[in-house]
Enzyme design. Structure first.
Site, PDB file in Angstrom:
ATOM      1  N   ARG A 196       0.809  -1.231   0.000  1.00  0.00           N
ATOM      2  CA  ARG A 196       0.000   0.000   0.000  1.00  0.00           C
ATOM      3  C   ARG A 196       0.838   1.275   0.000  1.00  0.00           C
ATOM      4  O   ARG A 196       0.432   2.291   0.564  1.00  0.00           O
ATOM      5  CB  ARG A 196      -0.992   0.023   1.181  1.00  0.00           C
ATOM      6  CG  ARG A 196      -2.008  -1.095   1.164  1.00  0.00           C
ATOM      7  CD  ARG A 196      -2.950  -1.035  -0.032  1.00  0.00           C
ATOM      8  NE  ARG A 196      -3.750  -2.234  -0.089  1.00  0.00           N
ATOM      9  CZ  ARG A 196      -3.393  -3.325  -0.784  1.00  0.00           C
ATOM     10  NH1 ARG A 196      -2.289  -3.334  -1.522  1.00  0.00           N
ATOM     11  NH2 ARG A 196      -4.164  -4.383  -0.779  1.00  0.00           N
ATOM     12  N   SER A 244     -10.821  -0.512   3.340  1.00  0.00           N
ATOM     13  CA  SER A 244     -10.116  -0.935   4.560  1.00  0.00           C
ATOM     14  C   SER A 244      -9.566   0.279   5.300  1.00  0.00           C
ATOM     15  O   SER A 244      -8.892   1.118   4.711  1.00  0.00           O
ATOM     16  CB  SER A 244      -8.946  -1.846   4.200  1.00  0.00           C
ATOM     17  OG  SER A 244      -9.437  -3.020   3.600  1.00  0.00           O
ATOM     18  N   GLU A 257      -4.635   2.564   6.874  1.00  0.00           N
ATOM     19  CA  GLU A 257      -4.465   2.519   5.414  1.00  0.00           C
ATOM     20  C   GLU A 257      -5.097   3.783   4.824  1.00  0.00           C
ATOM     21  O   GLU A 257      -4.573   4.388   3.907  1.00  0.00           O
ATOM     22  CB  GLU A 257      -5.141   1.268   4.834  1.00  0.00           C
ATOM     23  CG  GLU A 257      -5.071   1.221   3.318  1.00  0.00           C
ATOM     24  CD  GLU A 257      -5.438  -0.156   2.753  1.00  0.00           C
ATOM     25  OE1 GLU A 257      -5.126  -1.181   3.404  1.00  0.00           O
ATOM     26  OE2 GLU A 257      -6.028  -0.188   1.663  1.00  0.00           O
TER      27      GLU A 257
HETATM   28  C1  FAD Z   1     -15.675   0.107  -1.201  1.00  0.00           C
HETATM   29  C2  FAD Z   1     -14.179   0.269  -1.296  1.00  0.00           C
HETATM   30  C3  FAD Z   1     -13.384  -0.831  -1.574  1.00  0.00           C
HETATM   31  C4  FAD Z   1     -11.997  -0.699  -1.655  1.00  0.00           C
HETATM   32  N1  FAD Z   1     -11.242  -1.790  -1.928  1.00  0.00           N
HETATM   33  C5  FAD Z   1      -9.895  -1.661  -2.033  1.00  0.00           C
HETATM   34  C6  FAD Z   1      -9.082  -2.801  -2.338  1.00  0.00           C
HETATM   35  O1  FAD Z   1      -9.562  -3.904  -2.518  1.00  0.00           O
HETATM   36  N2  FAD Z   1      -7.735  -2.624  -2.429  1.00  0.00           N
HETATM   37  C7  FAD Z   1      -7.157  -1.396  -2.245  1.00  0.00           C
HETATM   38  O2  FAD Z   1      -5.925  -1.297  -2.360  1.00  0.00           O
HETATM   39  N3  FAD Z   1      -7.909  -0.303  -1.959  1.00  0.00           N
HETATM   40  C8  FAD Z   1      -9.243  -0.409  -1.849  1.00  0.00           C
HETATM   41  N4  FAD Z   1     -10.004   0.689  -1.556  1.00  0.00           N
HETATM   42  C9  FAD Z   1      -9.345   1.982  -1.303  1.00  0.00           C
HETATM   43  C10 FAD Z   1      -9.152   2.881  -2.532  1.00  0.00           C
HETATM   44  O3  FAD Z   1     -10.147   2.651  -3.507  1.00  0.00           O
HETATM   45  C11 FAD Z   1      -7.770   2.710  -3.146  1.00  0.00           C
HETATM   46  O4  FAD Z   1      -6.749   2.995  -2.209  1.00  0.00           O
HETATM   47  C12 FAD Z   1      -7.593   3.627  -4.368  1.00  0.00           C
HETATM   48  O5  FAD Z   1      -6.412   3.276  -5.014  1.00  0.00           O
HETATM   49  C13 FAD Z   1      -7.539   5.095  -3.998  1.00  0.00           C
HETATM   50  O6  FAD Z   1      -7.655   5.831  -5.208  1.00  0.00           O
HETATM   51  P1  FAD Z   1      -8.325   7.268  -5.243  1.00  0.00           P
HETATM   52  O7  FAD Z   1      -8.213   7.767  -6.629  1.00  0.00           O
HETATM   53  O8  FAD Z   1      -9.690   7.226  -4.665  1.00  0.00           O
HETATM   54  O9  FAD Z   1      -7.317   8.072  -4.319  1.00  0.00           O
HETATM   55  P2  FAD Z   1      -7.649   9.128  -3.177  1.00  0.00           P
HETATM   56  O10 FAD Z   1      -8.360   8.442  -2.072  1.00  0.00           O
HETATM   57  O11 FAD Z   1      -8.271  10.335  -3.743  1.00  0.00           O
HETATM   58  O12 FAD Z   1      -6.163   9.479  -2.716  1.00  0.00           O
HETATM   59  C14 FAD Z   1      -5.349   8.539  -2.075  1.00  0.00           C
HETATM   60  C15 FAD Z   1      -3.937   9.108  -1.978  1.00  0.00           C
HETATM   61  O13 FAD Z   1      -3.391   9.180  -3.285  1.00  0.00           O
HETATM   62  C16 FAD Z   1      -2.953  10.512  -3.568  1.00  0.00           C
HETATM   63  N5  FAD Z   1      -3.217  10.768  -4.989  1.00  0.00           N
HETATM   64  C17 FAD Z   1      -4.395  10.599  -5.644  1.00  0.00           C
HETATM   65  N6  FAD Z   1      -4.260  10.919  -6.939  1.00  0.00           N
HETATM   66  C18 FAD Z   1      -2.962  11.296  -7.107  1.00  0.00           C
HETATM   67  C19 FAD Z   1      -2.193  11.753  -8.226  1.00  0.00           C
HETATM   68  N7  FAD Z   1      -2.735  11.903  -9.448  1.00  0.00           N
HETATM   69  N8  FAD Z   1      -0.883  12.070  -8.023  1.00  0.00           N
HETATM   70  C20 FAD Z   1      -0.320  11.939  -6.797  1.00  0.00           C
HETATM   71  N9  FAD Z   1      -0.991  11.532  -5.706  1.00  0.00           N
HETATM   72  C21 FAD Z   1      -2.299  11.198  -5.858  1.00  0.00           C
HETATM   73  C22 FAD Z   1      -3.772  11.407  -2.661  1.00  0.00           C
HETATM   74  O14 FAD Z   1      -3.115  12.627  -2.397  1.00  0.00           O
HETATM   75  C23 FAD Z   1      -3.910  10.526  -1.421  1.00  0.00           C
HETATM   76  O15 FAD Z   1      -2.772  10.660  -0.590  1.00  0.00           O
HETATM   77  C24 FAD Z   1     -11.394   0.583  -1.458  1.00  0.00           C
HETATM   78  C25 FAD Z   1     -12.206   1.695  -1.192  1.00  0.00           C
HETATM   79  C26 FAD Z   1     -13.581   1.541  -1.112  1.00  0.00           C
HETATM   80  C27 FAD Z   1     -14.432   2.757  -0.838  1.00  0.00           C
END
Ligand code: FAD
Length: 307
Positions: free
Chosen positions: A181, A230, A300
């Site tokens: 992660r 998570s 996380e």
């Molecule tokens: C129902 C549900 C199920 C999920 N299942 C999983 C799973 O199975 N496995 C898993 O790993 N995660 C899971 N997640 C968590 C999440 O979806 C992941 O961590 C996902 O990769 C986050 O992406 P995001 O675009 O929403 O990032 P955000 O939540 O918007 O940001 C996360 C981090 O990334 C940084 N960031 C975002 N975009 C950029 C960019 N372009 N450049 C630099 N930094 C950036 C942000 O500043 C922040 O620190 C789940 C979430 C939910 C709600």
């Protein structure tokens, strides 16, 4: 909410118009449906607009925070100071170069969409991502993964903007030192696109793996309430959900936030929950699991903004 210098807001607005929104409530942009107002939310649609936003913020000495799909963040009730950047439509393109199974995806592309389109083109490597609601940028930052797969396994290189020089930069996968992660991106690096190397596979096997990921998710995770996936990382050789469950915390509440009965590593927003309530439950889970199991759970979900 602190006021940003009017000249900064004007300089950014002159370029992106009403895609620069002072006081935008971030609960609208997070899967938790929690988070106070950003001083300024900006949605650049092109690399030039992004560069303008970043250089303007740097010139004024104002902090920039990236938001992807908002599915792994808990934004404080006080919102976020400085400029919050959410990449817009121009960063939502997928470019296929096949053969040899290479694909370049903009940072705003939904990871699940990329996984499905890959499978429909006979390209394997992202099937586990079905149901992960984030963007490619967020998934790269988090090294998102599930069911034995993770983004790190198929990344070739990352394209973005280096904050130190405000110029385009590229980082090859070995230099990202991926771990559970996390990816070792330079502080403040803005991911604009990720280049993946997938592999050819038979359609049936890929669809099966994708269906299995979907079914496992449906069976294990809560439905119907906003959440951020998570809450804690799994400790080595164990599961955070198992430890929280064993600590008797399923169903524990703080205000409108609740530890899910279905999966103890999820906190759900029953509607109108505040960030401090989620944080209070996280603190309880960390303390009680520590007392009972001697394991300190590491979040996380990224805690950001003003508390
Ligand atoms: C129902 C549900 C199920 C999920 N299942 C999983 C799973 O199975 N496995 C898993 O790993 N995660 C899971 N997640 C968590 C999440 O979806 C992941 O961590 C996902 O990769 C986050 O992406 P995001 O675009 O929403 O990032 P955000 O939540 O918007 O940001 C996360 C981090 O990334 C940084 N960031 C975002 N975009 C950029 C960019 N372009 N450049 C630099 N930094 C950036 C942000 O500043 C922040 O620190 C789940 C979430 C939910 C709600």
């Amino acid at each position: 909410m602190e006021a940003l210098p009017a000249a900064l807001v004007e300089a950014i607005r002159s370029r992106v118009g009403d895609r620069a929104r002072p006081g935008e409530v971030l609960a609208r942009h997070t899967s938790f449906r929690i988070g106070g107002p950003a001083d300024l939310l900006v949605v650049p649609d092109t690399a030039d607009e992004l560069a303008h936003v970043l250089s303007t913020a740097t010139a004024f000495g104002v902090r920039v925070t990236l938001l992807g799909g908002g599915s792994n963040v808990l934004v404080g009730d006080g919102g976020m100071r400085g400029v919050v950047v959410k990449l817009g439509r121009g960063f939502g393109r997928i470019e296929w170069a096949d053969p040899p199974a290479r694909v370049r995806a903009g940072a705003a592309v939904q990871l699940g969409r990329l996984a499905r389109e890959s499978v429909s083109r006979g390209l394997a490597g992202l099937e586990y991502a079905e149901g992960i609601p984030g963007t490619v940028g967020g998934a790269l930052f988090m090294n998102a993964g599930a069911y034995g797969g993770e983004v790190a396994g198929v990344v070739e290189a990352v394209e973005g903007i280096d904050p130190a020089t405000a110029t385009p930069a590229e980082i090859a996968a070995p230099d990202l030192a991926f771990a559970y992660r996390r990816a070792a991106l330079p502080r403040g690096f803005v991911v604009t696109a990720v280049r993946f190397r997938l592999r050819r596979d038979v359609a049936g096997g890929m669809r099966e793996r994708m269906d299995e990921a979907r079914m496992r998710r449906i069976a294990a995770q809560p439905h119907g309430h906003a959440n951020a996936g998570s809450i804690f990382k799994n400790p080595r050789d164990d599961h955070a959900g198992r430890l929280i469950d064993q600590a008797g915390l399923k169903g524990a509440r703080a205000g409108r936030a609740r530890i899910s009965e279905r999966h103890a590593n999820f906190i759900v927003n029953e509607g109108g929950a505040r960030a401090v309530e989620v944080k209070a439950l996280m603190d309880v889970a960390q303390r009680v699991v520590w007392e009972r199991s001697g394991v300190w759970l590491e979040p996380e979900v990224q805690l950001v903004g003003s508390w």
